[in-house]
Scaffold this active site. Sequence first.
Site, mmCIF file in Angstrom:
data_model
loop_
_atom_site.group_PDB
_atom_site.id
_atom_site.type_symbol
_atom_site.label_atom_id
_atom_site.label_comp_id
_atom_site.label_asym_id
_atom_site.label_seq_id
_atom_site.Cartn_x
_atom_site.Cartn_y
_atom_site.Cartn_z
ATOM 1 N N GLU A 167 38.074 33.370 33.263
ATOM 2 C CA GLU A 167 38.742 34.213 32.257
ATOM 3 C C GLU A 167 39.995 34.748 32.933
ATOM 4 O OE1 GLU A 167 37.609 34.779 29.264
ATOM 5 O OE2 GLU A 167 35.563 34.043 29.460
ATOM 6 N N CYS A 222 44.240 41.974 29.517
ATOM 7 C CA CYS A 222 44.572 40.544 29.572
ATOM 8 C C CYS A 222 44.993 39.999 28.215
ATOM 9 C CB CYS A 222 43.401 39.767 30.127
ATOM 10 S SG CYS A 222 41.887 40.122 29.250
HETATM 11 P P1 NAD Z 1 43.019 39.335 40.785
HETATM 12 O O1 NAD Z 1 43.062 37.921 40.391
HETATM 13 O O2 NAD Z 1 43.917 39.798 41.869
HETATM 14 O O3 NAD Z 1 41.536 39.718 41.255
HETATM 15 C C1 NAD Z 1 40.433 39.524 40.401
HETATM 16 C C2 NAD Z 1 39.194 39.421 41.259
HETATM 17 O O4 NAD Z 1 39.238 38.179 41.959
HETATM 18 C C3 NAD Z 1 39.080 40.501 42.327
HETATM 19 O O5 NAD Z 1 37.742 40.880 42.474
HETATM 20 C C4 NAD Z 1 39.591 39.794 43.569
HETATM 21 O O6 NAD Z 1 39.104 40.341 44.776
HETATM 22 C C5 NAD Z 1 39.072 38.400 43.344
HETATM 23 N N1 NAD Z 1 39.804 37.344 44.037
HETATM 24 C C6 NAD Z 1 41.133 37.258 44.260
HETATM 25 N N2 NAD Z 1 41.418 36.116 44.923
HETATM 26 C C7 NAD Z 1 40.245 35.471 45.098
HETATM 27 C C8 NAD Z 1 39.885 34.234 45.714
HETATM 28 N N3 NAD Z 1 40.810 33.440 46.288
HETATM 29 N N4 NAD Z 1 38.583 33.872 45.720
HETATM 30 C C9 NAD Z 1 37.643 34.663 45.143
HETATM 31 N N5 NAD Z 1 37.931 35.843 44.578
HETATM 32 C C10 NAD Z 1 39.218 36.239 44.537
HETATM 33 O O7 NAD Z 1 43.209 40.160 39.444
HETATM 34 P P2 NAD Z 1 43.329 41.738 39.252
HETATM 35 O O8 NAD Z 1 44.677 42.146 39.720
HETATM 36 O O9 NAD Z 1 42.129 42.410 39.807
HETATM 37 O O10 NAD Z 1 43.218 41.829 37.649
HETATM 38 C C11 NAD Z 1 44.263 41.545 36.812
HETATM 39 C C12 NAD Z 1 44.227 40.107 36.332
HETATM 40 O O11 NAD Z 1 42.990 39.832 35.683
HETATM 41 C C13 NAD Z 1 45.284 39.830 35.301
HETATM 42 O O12 NAD Z 1 45.884 38.582 35.553
HETATM 43 C C14 NAD Z 1 44.527 39.798 33.991
HETATM 44 O O13 NAD Z 1 45.118 39.087 32.974
HETATM 45 C C15 NAD Z 1 43.239 39.210 34.422
HETATM 46 N N6 NAD Z 1 42.198 39.551 33.442
HETATM 47 C C16 NAD Z 1 41.703 38.567 32.615
HETATM 48 C C17 NAD Z 1 40.760 38.872 31.634
HETATM 49 C C18 NAD Z 1 40.205 37.816 30.715
HETATM 50 O O14 NAD Z 1 39.122 38.021 30.165
HETATM 51 N N7 NAD Z 1 40.854 36.707 30.489
HETATM 52 C C19 NAD Z 1 40.311 40.178 31.514
HETATM 53 C C20 NAD Z 1 40.843 41.150 32.356
HETATM 54 C C21 NAD Z 1 41.778 40.818 33.329
#
Ligand code: NAD
Length: 497
Positions: free
Chosen positions: A255, A289
Amino acid sequence: MSAPLLTSVIAGRPVAASPASGRYAVTNPATEEPLATVAFASAEQAAEALDAAVAVRDRWAATPVRDRIALVESIANVLEEERESLIATVVAEVGMPRAQAAVQQVGAAIAAVRDAVQDAPELLEPEVIGAARVESVAAGVVVAITPWNYPLYQAALKVAPALVAGCPVVLKPSEVTPQSVLALADAFATARARLSERGILIPGEVLSVVLGDGVIGEQLVSDARVDLVSLTGSTRAGIAVQRAAAAGVTRVSLELGGKSALLVLPGTDLAAAVDYGVARCLVNTGQTCAALTRLIVPRADLDAVERLVSAALARHRVGDPEAETTTLGPLVTRAQRDRVRSYIDAGVAAGARLIRADAGEAADTGDKGDSALPSRGWFVAPVAFSRTAPDMAIVQEEIFGPVLVIQSYEEVGEGIALANGTAYGLAAGVIGPSRETELAVAPRLRAGIVFVGAARPEPRAPFGGVKSSGFGRERGPHGLAEFLVTQSFVAAVEVGA
Ligand code: NAD
């Protein structure tokens, strides 16, 4: 009082902080005061959480579904009892105004946990296809990774259906907002204790919360013993997760981000459309998002839309999330604030027209620029950009802040192409003078969720994207199905029988 040290909860028990591993200072974004320190799990602790999940996998899958349902219902009851303190935690960590957080963060999370049990009996019912009996069984060990913008809700959307489906879960929340997720682990512990009084024994190994950053996340995802990774996060993280999971042929559900458009058709009531579009862009200070961050309007209406947008921005009150009049809180971290500011600078540098709140309507706070904001906290005044070109970074990239981008078209076909013209495909909206005109356009929008008219989100409808927004589905029966896999039991049929 010093900020509490938060540690991981492995197999149902809090573990000691590992002295050698990283720390993260959780800070209230509205006051810049420290809230807690996260002690990252060590690599050994993360591995222990997986060991525990692997060890309990078969036992949990074989636990009667009524016991799994009893667990999740009990978790929902505990969260309900803790509702007020959960709201306070989410407001402090995320900075979302209290009234909105009560409904969209905590209320939505409790509803998601309750919802997870609703569809279980029907989805778990076997199907007969020819000589085969097809069962929907637990997908196995789940690693759930969540972001910071709706921390409790996003964790609930994964943990509750996974547990009902019969999957043990290792949850790795964002280090930015860990407290509201640890509250879920507390609710799990309380629910287990309550169920054991009723003679229902739930193994602690079915839920671990591993604290840390993306490095710990990557370690979890790379472990070939994991059966399913469910990630909500940025497209960047989604690509990294899919790559890491590929080595073990581990199934992934992603997601990811969005740059969703609201397409306004010719002849629409502009004032109502702009009010809806601005509100749906700014929810959670734009850190959503599926926010409708692009407003696509007929070129002939552009001047009127710019005036209406400016007036709509002026109706928002930026400030203390605890104040009743506040509609927009701060950005979640200093880094996020700086990122949003740099996008605003980039938009100006690219030659787009910057629209601020109409000072006439906002006489109480002067020009409504950043100078009118509270002196502490990571606030940014909401803005819009008009006269944009489709290839500008502000049009193509997810900003995750209170920044609306206006685009314009001559023909409806061009408007649809603009709406579909980014790498993302999470949500879209179309609003027109009649339901008929809206429905004629809606199927041409490439997005997982399409809002027709000034629609509100439907909590049980499948939620997820296409293109770079990923391919998982959450919520309702489709969300539960993500944690199941089919198993065909094909019985021998006598030849000639
Ligand atoms: P992020 O991608 O930086 O982090 C999300 C999660 O992934 C965190 O727990 C992080 O530690 C983990 N992560 C990061 N890199 C990783 C890797 N290489 N391997 C495994 N885990 C990893 O995102 P954020 O800044 O926490 O949140 C914002 C983002 O989330 C935005 O892009 C937003 O659009 C997205 N988002 C999507 C939805 C949806 O349902 N589509 C909902 C909410 C937020």
